[in-house]
Design a protein around this motif. Structure first.
Motif, PDB file in Angstrom:
ATOM      1  N   PHE A 104      12.203  -8.368 -11.442  1.00 30.07           N
ATOM      2  CA  PHE A 104      12.690  -8.196 -12.815  1.00 30.07           C
ATOM      3  C   PHE A 104      12.010  -7.024 -13.509  1.00 30.07           C
ATOM      4  O   PHE A 104      12.637  -6.312 -14.300  1.00 30.07           O
ATOM      5  CB  PHE A 104      12.446  -9.480 -13.606  1.00 30.07           C
ATOM      6  N   ASP A 105      10.736  -6.797 -13.231  1.00 32.15           N
ATOM      7  CA  ASP A 105       9.981  -5.740 -13.911  1.00 32.15           C
ATOM      8  C   ASP A 105      10.011  -4.404 -13.186  1.00 32.15           C
ATOM      9  O   ASP A 105       9.488  -3.410 -13.702  1.00 32.15           O
ATOM     10  CB  ASP A 105       8.518  -6.169 -14.101  1.00 32.15           C
ATOM     11  N   ASP A 106      10.588  -4.358 -12.001  1.00 32.01           N
ATOM     12  CA  ASP A 106      10.537  -3.114 -11.226  1.00 32.01           C
ATOM     13  C   ASP A 106      11.403  -2.021 -11.851  1.00 32.01           C
ATOM     14  O   ASP A 106      12.533  -2.259 -12.276  1.00 32.01           O
ATOM     15  CB  ASP A 106      11.020  -3.362  -9.797  1.00 32.01           C
ATOM     16  N   LEU A 107      10.847  -0.827 -11.883  1.00 32.83           N
ATOM     17  CA  LEU A 107      11.582   0.349 -12.356  1.00 32.83           C
ATOM     18  C   LEU A 107      11.683   1.416 -11.271  1.00 32.83           C
ATOM     19  O   LEU A 107      12.752   1.973 -11.046  1.00 32.83           O
ATOM     20  CB  LEU A 107      10.899   0.948 -13.590  1.00 32.83           C
ATOM     21  N   THR A 108      10.578   1.670 -10.590  1.00 27.83           N
ATOM     22  CA  THR A 108      10.503   2.817  -9.686  1.00 27.83           C
ATOM     23  C   THR A 108      11.513   2.731  -8.555  1.00 27.83           C
ATOM     24  O   THR A 108      12.290   3.666  -8.318  1.00 27.83           O
ATOM     25  CB  THR A 108       9.087   2.950  -9.115  1.00 27.83           C
ATOM     26  N   VAL A 109      11.516   1.603  -7.834  1.00 29.33           N
ATOM     27  CA  VAL A 109      12.440   1.465  -6.712  1.00 29.33           C
ATOM     28  C   VAL A 109      13.878   1.414  -7.212  1.00 29.33           C
ATOM     29  O   VAL A 109      14.766   2.077  -6.670  1.00 29.33           O
ATOM     30  CB  VAL A 109      12.101   0.208  -5.899  1.00 29.33           C
ATOM     31  N   VAL A 127       0.814  -1.216   0.000  1.00 28.44           N
ATOM     32  CA  VAL A 127       0.000   0.000   0.000  1.00 28.44           C
ATOM     33  C   VAL A 127       0.847   1.265   0.000  1.00 28.44           C
ATOM     34  O   VAL A 127       0.311   2.360  -0.160  1.00 28.44           O
ATOM     35  CB  VAL A 127      -0.954   0.010   1.216  1.00 28.44           C
ATOM     36  N   ILE A 128       2.150   1.123   0.180  1.00 25.38           N
ATOM     37  CA  ILE A 128       3.043   2.284   0.138  1.00 25.38           C
ATOM     38  C   ILE A 128       3.489   2.505  -1.303  1.00 25.38           C
ATOM     39  O   ILE A 128       3.945   1.569  -1.963  1.00 25.38           O
ATOM     40  CB  ILE A 128       4.274   2.070   1.041  1.00 25.38           C
ATOM     41  N   PRO A 129       3.360   3.705  -1.828  1.00 27.93           N
ATOM     42  CA  PRO A 129       3.788   3.965  -3.209  1.00 27.93           C
ATOM     43  C   PRO A 129       5.252   3.604  -3.420  1.00 27.93           C
ATOM     44  O   PRO A 129       6.097   3.816  -2.545  1.00 27.93           O
ATOM     45  CB  PRO A 129       3.544   5.467  -3.371  1.00 27.93           C
ATOM     46  N   SER A 130       5.556   3.074  -4.595  1.00 24.15           N
ATOM     47  CA  SER A 130       6.925   2.656  -4.897  1.00 24.15           C
ATOM     48  C   SER A 130       7.897   3.831  -4.859  1.00 24.15           C
ATOM     49  O   SER A 130       9.065   3.668  -4.484  1.00 24.15           O
ATOM     50  CB  SER A 130       6.972   1.994  -6.276  1.00 24.15           C
ATOM     51  N   VAL A 131       7.413   5.017  -5.231  1.00 21.70           N
ATOM     52  CA  VAL A 131       8.276   6.197  -5.192  1.00 21.70           C
ATOM     53  C   VAL A 131       8.719   6.483  -3.766  1.00 21.70           C
ATOM     54  O   VAL A 131       9.889   6.810  -3.506  1.00 21.70           O
ATOM     55  CB  VAL A 131       7.550   7.413  -5.786  1.00 21.70           C
ATOM     56  N   VAL A 132       7.795   6.351  -2.830  1.00 16.76           N
ATOM     57  CA  VAL A 132       8.132   6.584  -1.420  1.00 16.76           C
ATOM     58  C   VAL A 132       9.168   5.566  -0.952  1.00 16.76           C
ATOM     59  O   VAL A 132      10.135   5.913  -0.258  1.00 16.76           O
ATOM     60  CB  VAL A 132       6.859   6.510  -0.556  1.00 16.76           C
ATOM     61  N   PHE A 186      13.532  -7.005  -2.270  1.00 14.33           N
ATOM     62  CA  PHE A 186      13.026  -7.920  -1.240  1.00 14.33           C
ATOM     63  C   PHE A 186      11.826  -7.303  -0.514  1.00 14.33           C
ATOM     64  O   PHE A 186      10.838  -7.989  -0.226  1.00 14.33           O
ATOM     65  CB  PHE A 186      14.131  -8.235  -0.232  1.00 14.33           C
ATOM     66  N   ILE A 187      11.909  -6.007  -0.247  1.00 14.89           N
ATOM     67  CA  ILE A 187      10.825  -5.329   0.484  1.00 14.89           C
ATOM     68  C   ILE A 187       9.508  -5.395  -0.281  1.00 14.89           C
ATOM     69  O   ILE A 187       8.444  -5.612   0.306  1.00 14.89           O
ATOM     70  CB  ILE A 187      11.221  -3.869   0.771  1.00 14.89           C
ATOM     71  N   ILE A 188       9.558  -5.239  -1.609  1.00 14.71           N
ATOM     72  CA  ILE A 188       8.318  -5.223  -2.377  1.00 14.71           C
ATOM     73  C   ILE A 188       7.857  -6.625  -2.779  1.00 14.71           C
ATOM     74  O   ILE A 188       6.687  -6.820  -3.114  1.00 14.71           O
ATOM     75  CB  ILE A 188       8.467  -4.352  -3.645  1.00 14.71           C
ATOM     76  N   ALA A 189       8.750  -7.630  -2.721  1.00 16.92           N
ATOM     77  CA  ALA A 189       8.374  -8.992  -3.104  1.00 16.92           C
ATOM     78  C   ALA A 189       7.949  -9.835  -1.911  1.00 16.92           C
ATOM     79  O   ALA A 189       7.148 -10.773  -2.064  1.00 16.92           O
ATOM     80  CB  ALA A 189       9.541  -9.673  -3.819  1.00 16.92           C
ATOM     81  N   PHE A 190       8.451  -9.517  -0.732  1.00 18.62           N
ATOM     82  CA  PHE A 190       8.171 -10.303   0.469  1.00 18.62           C
ATOM     83  C   PHE A 190       6.680 -10.475   0.758  1.00 18.62           C
ATOM     84  O   PHE A 190       6.232 -11.594   1.053  1.00 18.62           O
ATOM     85  CB  PHE A 190       8.890  -9.654   1.658  1.00 18.62           C
ATOM     86  N   PRO A 191       5.848  -9.417   0.670  1.00 16.41           N
ATOM     87  CA  PRO A 191       4.415  -9.598   0.981  1.00 16.41           C
ATOM     88  C   PRO A 191       3.723 -10.602   0.067  1.00 16.41           C
ATOM     89  O   PRO A 191       2.807 -11.311   0.512  1.00 16.41           O
ATOM     90  CB  PRO A 191       3.837  -8.188   0.784  1.00 16.41           C
ATOM     91  N   TYR A 192       4.126 -10.681  -1.194  1.00 18.43           N
ATOM     92  CA  TYR A 192       3.494 -11.625  -2.109  1.00 18.43           C
ATOM     93  C   TYR A 192       3.776 -13.066  -1.701  1.00 18.43           C
ATOM     94  O   TYR A 192       2.897 -13.926  -1.750  1.00 18.43           O
ATOM     95  CB  TYR A 192       3.984 -11.375  -3.534  1.00 18.43           C
ATOM     96  N   VAL A 193       5.003 -13.338  -1.284  1.00 23.20           N
ATOM     97  CA  VAL A 193       5.350 -14.693  -0.858  1.00 23.20           C
ATOM     98  C   VAL A 193       4.564 -15.069   0.387  1.00 23.20           C
ATOM     99  O   VAL A 193       4.010 -16.176   0.483  1.00 23.20           O
ATOM    100  CB  VAL A 193       6.865 -14.802  -0.603  1.00 23.20           C
ATOM    101  N   VAL A 194       4.496 -14.158   1.345  1.00 27.86           N
ATOM    102  CA  VAL A 194       3.754 -14.435   2.571  1.00 27.86           C
ATOM    103  C   VAL A 194       2.291 -14.736   2.255  1.00 27.86           C
ATOM    104  O   VAL A 194       1.699 -15.697   2.772  1.00 27.86           O
ATOM    105  CB  VAL A 194       3.852 -13.240   3.545  1.00 27.86           C
TER     106      VAL A 194
END
Length: 279
Positions: A201-206, A108-113, A139-147
């Motif tokens: 692989f697809d992330d750009l913003t972070v 829920v946190i914007p990737s820019v933030v 890891f921060i943005i992928a971890f919730p999906y695995v959980v």
């Protein structure tokens, strides 16, 4: 065939076309003979894919960085995400609700933030840009999906009580986990690993905030290239990225049904709620 079914089919067809149209345009444009991107393509050639391999080694280097970061992210997020899901679903962890909200907060946190926060944190602690720093960010943005994916399989498996029966028959906790729990949630673990890889692989913003001139992922390299060039090499690279993402999603679908990918069904959630009430 009734009018309702016809209208439903037309509606779904238009919806799919609307979703897939940008991808179709990009892929088709990569085969044009012109030196600029045009749709519909003028002629047919694979020249731009050869151009990419021969005259743009920097893209291949960035592809290697993206794959390395994606694999590292998938490995770390899958291992820790699986352990977190097991702890939250199988054990009376203090502050379970707060931990669930914390683990899901990156969604829920914007990737820019997140990107700006990581940039400031790396600067404060003196962490230089490297593949490891990119893995931490992804890891921060992928971890919730695995959980979430592993939790879905644990909830689905929770009703069987096979683990308790195995323990009553003399199996050790390690034997119960290795021979019963792990095989039953394996599809969720595989799906989580694939989803973590694709997300990285697809992330750009972070990545845009934490890369350097020497270490750039493929999306960042493509973004920088497009600022000064607009030839079909761009669409060729994009087509290869789409292909890789599709292959990964197919693997995830084979490992775990698409209905499980986006969460737990209402019936499963209801069962979990009732069971916790009785507990």
């Amino acid at each position: 065939m009734t009018i309702g079914k016809v209208l439903r089919g037309v509606y779904l067809g238009l919806l799919y076309l609307f979703i897939l149209a940008p991808i179709i345009v990009v892929v088709a444009s990569s085969f044009t003979r012109t030196n600029y991107i045009v749709f519909p393509p003028k002629g047919f050639t694979v020249r731009w894919y050869g151009e990419l391999a021969q005259n743009h080694p920097e893209f291949l280097a960035s592809l290697g960085v993206s794959i390395a970061v994606g694999l590292g992210t998938a490995l770390g997020a899958t291992a820790l995400g699986t352990l977190a899901a097991l702890a939250l679903e199988r054990y009376p962890v203090p502050g379970r609700r707060a931990l669930q909200e914390l683990f899901g907060s990156p969604l829920v946190i914007p990737s820019v933030v997140l990107g700006v926060a990581l940039l400031q944190w790396y600067s404060a602690v003196g962490i230089a840009t490297s593949i490891l720093s990119l893995i931490i960010g992804h890891f921060i943005i992928a971890f919730p999906y695995v959980v979430r994916l592993v939790t879905a399989k644990l909830i689905d498996f929770r009703e069987s009580h096979v683990e308790r029966a195995a323990a009553n028959l003399g199996a050790t906790p390690w034997q119960v986990f290795w021979k019963i729990t792990l095989p039953m949630i394996r599809s969720g673990i595989i799906a989580g690993a694939v989803f973590a890889f694709v997300t990285s692989f697809d992330d750009l913003t972070v990545a845009l905030f934490v890369v350097s001139t020497d270490v750039q992922t493929l999306p960042v390299r493509l973004f920088n290239y497009m600022q000064y060039n607009y030839d079909p090499v761009v669409t060729a690279i994009s087509s290869l990225m789409v292909l890789l993402s599709v292959v990964m999603m197919v693997v995830m679908e084979r490992a775990m049904g698409i209905g499980q990918v986006f969460g737990v069904s209402g019936q499963q959630a209801g069962k979990r709620g009732k069971q916790r009430v009785y507990e």
